[in-house]
Design a protein around this motif. Structure first.
Motif, PDB file in Angstrom:
ATOM      1  N   GLY A 109      -3.619  -7.424 -18.697  1.00 47.26           N
ATOM      2  CA  GLY A 109      -5.116  -7.114 -19.934  1.00 47.26           C
ATOM      3  C   GLY A 109      -5.248  -6.155 -19.854  1.00 47.26           C
ATOM      4  O   GLY A 109      -6.166  -4.931 -20.100  1.00 47.26           O
ATOM      5  N   GLY A 110      -4.041  -4.620 -20.055  1.00 50.36           N
ATOM      6  CA  GLY A 110      -4.165  -3.285 -20.008  1.00 50.36           C
ATOM      7  C   GLY A 110      -4.023  -2.593 -19.772  1.00 50.36           C
ATOM      8  O   GLY A 110      -3.725  -1.573 -20.339  1.00 50.36           O
ATOM      9  N   ALA A 111      -3.749  -2.502 -18.571  1.00 52.12           N
ATOM     10  CA  ALA A 111      -4.128  -1.536 -16.810  1.00 52.12           C
ATOM     11  C   ALA A 111      -2.252  -1.104 -17.006  1.00 52.12           C
ATOM     12  O   ALA A 111      -1.438  -1.988 -17.015  1.00 52.12           O
ATOM     13  CB  ALA A 111      -4.586  -2.154 -15.723  1.00 52.12           C
ATOM     14  N   ASP A 112      -2.348   0.509 -17.218  1.00 50.86           N
ATOM     15  CA  ASP A 112      -0.683   1.010 -16.982  1.00 50.86           C
ATOM     16  C   ASP A 112      -0.600   0.783 -15.455  1.00 50.86           C
ATOM     17  O   ASP A 112      -0.425   2.464 -15.398  1.00 50.86           O
ATOM     18  CB  ASP A 112      -1.581   2.264 -17.636  1.00 50.86           C
ATOM     19  CG  ASP A 112      -0.363   3.059 -18.227  1.00 50.86           C
ATOM     20  OD1 ASP A 112       1.050   1.834 -17.736  1.00 50.86           O
ATOM     21  OD2 ASP A 112       0.274   3.780 -18.417  1.00 50.86           O
ATOM     22  N   VAL A 113       0.017   0.546 -15.265  1.00 50.35           N
ATOM     23  CA  VAL A 113       0.323   0.368 -13.762  1.00 50.35           C
ATOM     24  C   VAL A 113       1.157   0.281 -14.334  1.00 50.35           C
ATOM     25  O   VAL A 113       1.969  -0.650 -14.512  1.00 50.35           O
ATOM     26  CB  VAL A 113       0.054  -0.866 -12.918  1.00 50.35           C
ATOM     27  CG1 VAL A 113       0.006  -0.811 -11.553  1.00 50.35           C
ATOM     28  CG2 VAL A 113      -1.980  -0.946 -13.018  1.00 50.35           C
ATOM     29  N   ARG A 114       2.151   1.578 -12.924  1.00 50.56           N
ATOM     30  CA  ARG A 114       3.485   1.732 -13.065  1.00 50.56           C
ATOM     31  C   ARG A 114       4.443   0.811 -11.320  1.00 50.56           C
ATOM     32  O   ARG A 114       5.706   1.582 -11.650  1.00 50.56           O
ATOM     33  CB  ARG A 114       3.659   2.846 -13.051  1.00 50.56           C
ATOM     34  CG  ARG A 114       3.274   3.613 -14.427  1.00 50.56           C
ATOM     35  CD  ARG A 114       4.035   4.096 -15.898  1.00 50.56           C
ATOM     36  NE  ARG A 114       3.084   3.948 -17.213  1.00 50.56           N
ATOM     37  CZ  ARG A 114       3.523   4.852 -18.017  1.00 50.56           C
ATOM     38  NH1 ARG A 114       4.292   6.132 -16.960  1.00 50.56           N
ATOM     39  NH2 ARG A 114       2.631   5.512 -18.940  1.00 50.56           N
ATOM     40  N   GLY A 115       3.213   0.839 -10.555  1.00 48.00           N
ATOM     41  CA  GLY A 115       4.661   1.286  -9.510  1.00 48.00           C
ATOM     42  C   GLY A 115       4.107   0.569  -8.172  1.00 48.00           C
ATOM     43  O   GLY A 115       2.124   0.025  -8.490  1.00 48.00           O
ATOM     44  N   TYR A 116       4.308   0.242  -7.149  1.00 49.77           N
ATOM     45  CA  TYR A 116       3.187  -0.750  -5.939  1.00 49.77           C
ATOM     46  C   TYR A 116       4.090   0.046  -4.762  1.00 49.77           C
ATOM     47  O   TYR A 116       5.595  -1.140  -4.682  1.00 49.77           O
ATOM     48  CB  TYR A 116       3.111  -2.483  -6.172  1.00 49.77           C
ATOM     49  CG  TYR A 116       3.035  -2.852  -5.103  1.00 49.77           C
ATOM     50  CD1 TYR A 116       1.483  -2.935  -4.896  1.00 49.77           C
ATOM     51  CD2 TYR A 116       3.269  -3.684  -4.127  1.00 49.77           C
ATOM     52  CE1 TYR A 116       0.389  -3.902  -4.262  1.00 49.77           C
ATOM     53  CE2 TYR A 116       2.825  -4.101  -2.894  1.00 49.77           C
ATOM     54  CZ  TYR A 116       1.304  -4.817  -2.870  1.00 49.77           C
ATOM     55  OH  TYR A 116       0.888  -5.053  -2.222  1.00 49.77           O
ATOM     56  N   PHE A 117       3.152   0.302  -4.269  1.00 49.77           N
ATOM     57  CA  PHE A 117       3.949   0.190  -2.123  1.00 49.77           C
ATOM     58  C   PHE A 117       3.239  -0.117  -1.295  1.00 49.77           C
ATOM     59  O   PHE A 117       1.770  -0.329  -1.465  1.00 49.77           O
ATOM     60  CB  PHE A 117       3.466   1.793  -2.122  1.00 49.77           C
ATOM     61  CG  PHE A 117       5.395   2.547  -2.773  1.00 49.77           C
ATOM     62  CD1 PHE A 117       5.891   3.152  -1.922  1.00 49.77           C
ATOM     63  CD2 PHE A 117       4.505   2.963  -4.085  1.00 49.77           C
ATOM     64  CE1 PHE A 117       6.513   4.472  -3.236  1.00 49.77           C
ATOM     65  CE2 PHE A 117       5.307   3.819  -5.019  1.00 49.77           C
ATOM     66  CZ  PHE A 117       6.282   4.590  -4.385  1.00 49.77           C
ATOM     67  N   ALA A 118       4.149  -1.313  -0.499  1.00 50.82           N
ATOM     68  CA  ALA A 118       3.446  -2.007  -0.317  1.00 50.82           C
ATOM     69  C   ALA A 118       2.968  -1.585   1.706  1.00 50.82           C
ATOM     70  O   ALA A 118       3.738  -0.475   1.900  1.00 50.82           O
ATOM     71  CB  ALA A 118       4.531  -2.801   0.666  1.00 50.82           C
ATOM     72  N   TRP A 119       1.693  -1.195   1.766  1.00 48.21           N
ATOM     73  CA  TRP A 119       1.696  -0.583   3.578  1.00 48.21           C
ATOM     74  C   TRP A 119       1.120  -1.669   4.382  1.00 48.21           C
ATOM     75  O   TRP A 119       0.749  -2.471   4.266  1.00 48.21           O
ATOM     76  CB  TRP A 119       0.012  -0.246   3.027  1.00 48.21           C
ATOM     77  CG  TRP A 119      -0.103   0.784   4.597  1.00 48.21           C
ATOM     78  CD1 TRP A 119      -0.617   0.631   5.558  1.00 48.21           C
ATOM     79  CD2 TRP A 119       0.202   1.525   5.004  1.00 48.21           C
ATOM     80  NE1 TRP A 119      -0.594   1.336   6.923  1.00 48.21           N
ATOM     81  CE2 TRP A 119      -0.734   1.703   6.233  1.00 48.21           C
ATOM     82  CE3 TRP A 119       0.614   3.454   4.535  1.00 48.21           C
ATOM     83  CZ2 TRP A 119      -0.100   3.093   6.448  1.00 48.21           C
ATOM     84  CZ3 TRP A 119       0.701   4.865   5.160  1.00 48.21           C
ATOM     85  CH2 TRP A 119       0.580   4.547   6.242  1.00 48.21           C
ATOM     86  N   SER A 120       2.353  -1.421   4.893  1.00 52.62           N
ATOM     87  CA  SER A 120       3.484  -0.489   5.458  1.00 52.62           C
ATOM     88  C   SER A 120       4.164  -0.746   5.822  1.00 52.62           C
ATOM     89  O   SER A 120       5.523  -1.679   6.031  1.00 52.62           O
ATOM     90  CB  SER A 120       2.513   0.586   6.582  1.00 52.62           C
ATOM     91  OG  SER A 120       3.566   1.626   6.764  1.00 52.62           O
ATOM     92  N   LEU A 121       5.433  -0.214   5.451  1.00 47.68           N
ATOM     93  CA  LEU A 121       6.996  -0.459   6.151  1.00 47.68           C
ATOM     94  C   LEU A 121       7.140  -1.012   7.572  1.00 47.68           C
ATOM     95  O   LEU A 121       7.615  -2.263   7.423  1.00 47.68           O
ATOM     96  CB  LEU A 121       7.564   0.751   6.191  1.00 47.68           C
ATOM     97  CG  LEU A 121       8.745   0.769   7.275  1.00 47.68           C
ATOM     98  CD1 LEU A 121      10.204  -0.473   6.056  1.00 47.68           C
ATOM     99  CD2 LEU A 121       9.715   2.263   7.082  1.00 47.68           C
ATOM    100  N   MET A 122       6.236  -0.257   7.935  1.00 48.97           N
ATOM    101  CA  MET A 122       6.526  -0.522   9.550  1.00 48.97           C
ATOM    102  C   MET A 122       5.484  -1.096  10.434  1.00 48.97           C
ATOM    103  O   MET A 122       4.310  -0.389  10.033  1.00 48.97           O
ATOM    104  CB  MET A 122       7.095  -0.381  10.573  1.00 48.97           C
ATOM    105  CG  MET A 122       7.597   1.196  11.007  1.00 48.97           C
ATOM    106  SD  MET A 122       9.118   1.878  11.767  1.00 48.97           S
ATOM    107  CE  MET A 122       9.277   4.020  11.100  1.00 48.97           C
ATOM    108  N   ASP A 123       5.118  -1.462  11.690  1.00 50.95           N
ATOM    109  CA  ASP A 123       3.689  -1.545  12.369  1.00 50.95           C
ATOM    110  C   ASP A 123       3.334   0.296  12.833  1.00 50.95           C
ATOM    111  O   ASP A 123       4.337   0.696  13.248  1.00 50.95           O
ATOM    112  CB  ASP A 123       4.084  -2.449  13.865  1.00 50.95           C
ATOM    113  CG  ASP A 123       3.787  -3.582  13.027  1.00 50.95           C
ATOM    114  OD1 ASP A 123       3.882  -4.277  12.511  1.00 50.95           O
ATOM    115  OD2 ASP A 123       4.095  -4.632  14.358  1.00 50.95           O
TER     116      ASP A 123
END
Ligand code: FCB
Length: 473
Positions: A419-433
């Motif tokens: 839709g045109g959003a300039d999104v450059r990355g994604y970080f999952a929360w979290s690596l570990m419990d």
């Protein structure tokens, strides 16, 4: 080694993305994939190598403040297991690892004296990540304010912003030769309003004027620190700040509920977005506040400092709320005055948070529309579920709801990009419990399971799923 083998084959019965969905090809070529943590939530070693106390060390000792009386004293013991954890991160195939620096490890008193052993830990962490081909993404402040500074007034004191800028500069001096990605603050909304107005996070104070002063001084600290880092930068630098933002909705189309939504949007989202990205506080928000005897202590020049251009805006997205008007509290000098939550239907996580992937699409599109020109990275997104305390005998933690959550939110992100959003990355929360603040260890957010009795790490199905997704790029 206390870790399940990283080479373990991907099980055949791992959930696939929902039919018809593919992500790769719909996201930018150099899209940055990562996992995130923060210092107090994982490090432990709270009294080691000269670390000073932070407001969270103190808050955890207040009876009733944290579920089950939990503390971050040991947490995931990451401070002692860092190389093993970096191998785990690298084994997931991520491009970047977002972690935070504990200010009281670097300056035990929040100012002045520097603790070389604290700096040395992060120096080793950065080198270890780079040796594994993982880019370090540093957050300078993820809520662990040195207690000494809180004793001097904390974030409601203007001087704290200057102390933060000094600390930021000295961390950059030590690590800036190797680190490109810098986030000044994580979620100033939590630090200011949960910490100083609602009292449910450290330092547990309840005064809305203090909270507004804290919010402003956090923003000022961001601006001052950002200027220092820019001045000192020798190589490529990607500099930003991370906000927790939400696509709130009104409980009904009545004018009163729409006004409640405007007020809530002002105090959740625009109170930070506007000063950072437009150089002013929203006038409607200031009017609402002054009508209740509240004010933001802005001085000449502050907004220029705060609004210098960012390379990236970090967006933490979990859920949103529906707001209705609450005439009874309308004039109170409190955070939620005039508004109340209305329960929304649908699935919830173990935190009780509704699962609303479509809100992420709308939020990212809104940011692109109303605050154009700043690239976005989702610096946190994830979910807590009641995963077992110990890993079942077959070694599998079948967290299919977390897989579905990730799948749906990544699909929502891809739609925003389309839709045109300039999104450059994604970080999952979290690596570990890890230590989930006032919720203690009850809520497990990890892709990797932590058995707190043995500190053994085990990849849950969601980690295997994420690893497969990244390997299929
Ligand atoms: C965010 C925090 C992060 C974590 C998640 C669940 O508000 O930044 O530390 O606790 O929520």
């Amino acid at each position: 080694m206390n870790t399940a083998p990283l080479t373990s084959a991907t099980p055949d019965d791992l959930p696939r993305p929902s039919p018809g969905r593919t992500l790769h090809g719909r996201l930018p070529e150099d899209f940055l994939w990562g996992v995130a943590t923060s210092s107090y939530q994982i490090e432990g070693a709270a009294a080691e190598d000269g670390r000073g106390a932070s407001v969270w060390d103190t808050f955890c000792r207040v009876p009733g403040a944290v579920a089950d009386g939990d503390t971050g004293d040991v947490a995931c013991d990451h401070y002692h297991r860092m190389p093993e954890d970096v191998a785990l991160i690298a084994g997931l195939g991520v491009d970047a690892y977002r972690f935070s620096i504990a200010w009281p490890r670097i300056q035990p008193d929040g100012r002045g004296r520097v603790e070389p052993r604290g700096l040395a830990f992060y120096d080793r962490l950065v080198d270890e990540l780079l040796a594994h081909g993982v880019a370090p993404w540093i957050t300078l402040y993820h809520w662990d304010l040195p207690q000494t500074l809180e004793d001097l007034g904390g974030w409601p004191e203007r001087d704290t912003a200057h102390r933060f800028a000094d600390y930021a500069a000295l961390v950059h001096d030590a690590l800036g030769d190797r680190v490109q990605y810098w986030t000044t603050l994580n979620e100033p909304w939590c630090s200011s309003f949960l910490g100083y107005a609602e009292g449910v996070h450290a330092p547990g104070r309840r005064d809305m004027n203090d909270a507004l002063a804290a919010a402003h001084h956090l923003l000022l600290g961001h601006g001052l620190a950002a200027a220092r880092l820019r001045e000192a930068a020798r190589g490529p630098m990607t500099l930003g700040v991370t906000l927790n933002l939400a696509d709130h909705v009104a409980a009904s189309a009545s004018p009163a509920d729409l006004a409640a939504l405007r007020r809530a949007d002002g105090l959740y989202n625009r109170v930070f977005l506007d000063p950072l990205l437009r150089g002013s506080y929203p006038q409607d928000l200031l009017d609402d506040l002054s009508g209740r005897g509240l004010r933001v202590p802005v001085r000449d020049g502050d907004l220029e400092t705060i609004s210098r251009p960012l390379d990236v805006l970090g967006v933490n997205y979990y859920n949103h709320h529906a707001f209705a008007a609450d005439p009874v509290t309308a004039d109170e000098p409190t955070y939620h005055a005039g508004t109340r939550f209305v329960e929304v239907d649908g699935e919830r996580t173990a935190m009780g948070w509704p699962v609303q992937p479509e809100g992420l699409t709308r939020l990212l599109l809104r940011l692109g529309r109303e605050y154009p020109g700043t690239p976005l990275v989702v610096t946190e997104n994830g979910s807590a579920y009641h995963d077992p305390r110990t890993v079942p005998a077959d070694g599998r933690v079948r967290d299919e709801r977390r897989v579905a959550y990730l799948d749906d939110h990544l699909e929502a992100l891809a739609r925003a990009v389309e839709g045109g959003a300039d999104v450059r990355g994604y970080f999952a929360w979290s690596l570990m419990d890890n230590f989930e603040w006032a919720e203690g260890y009850r809520s497990r957010f990890g892709l990797v399971h932590v058995d707190y009795a043995t500190q053994r790490r085990t990849l849950k199905d969601s980690a295997l799923w994420y690893r497969r997704l990244l390997s299929e790029r």
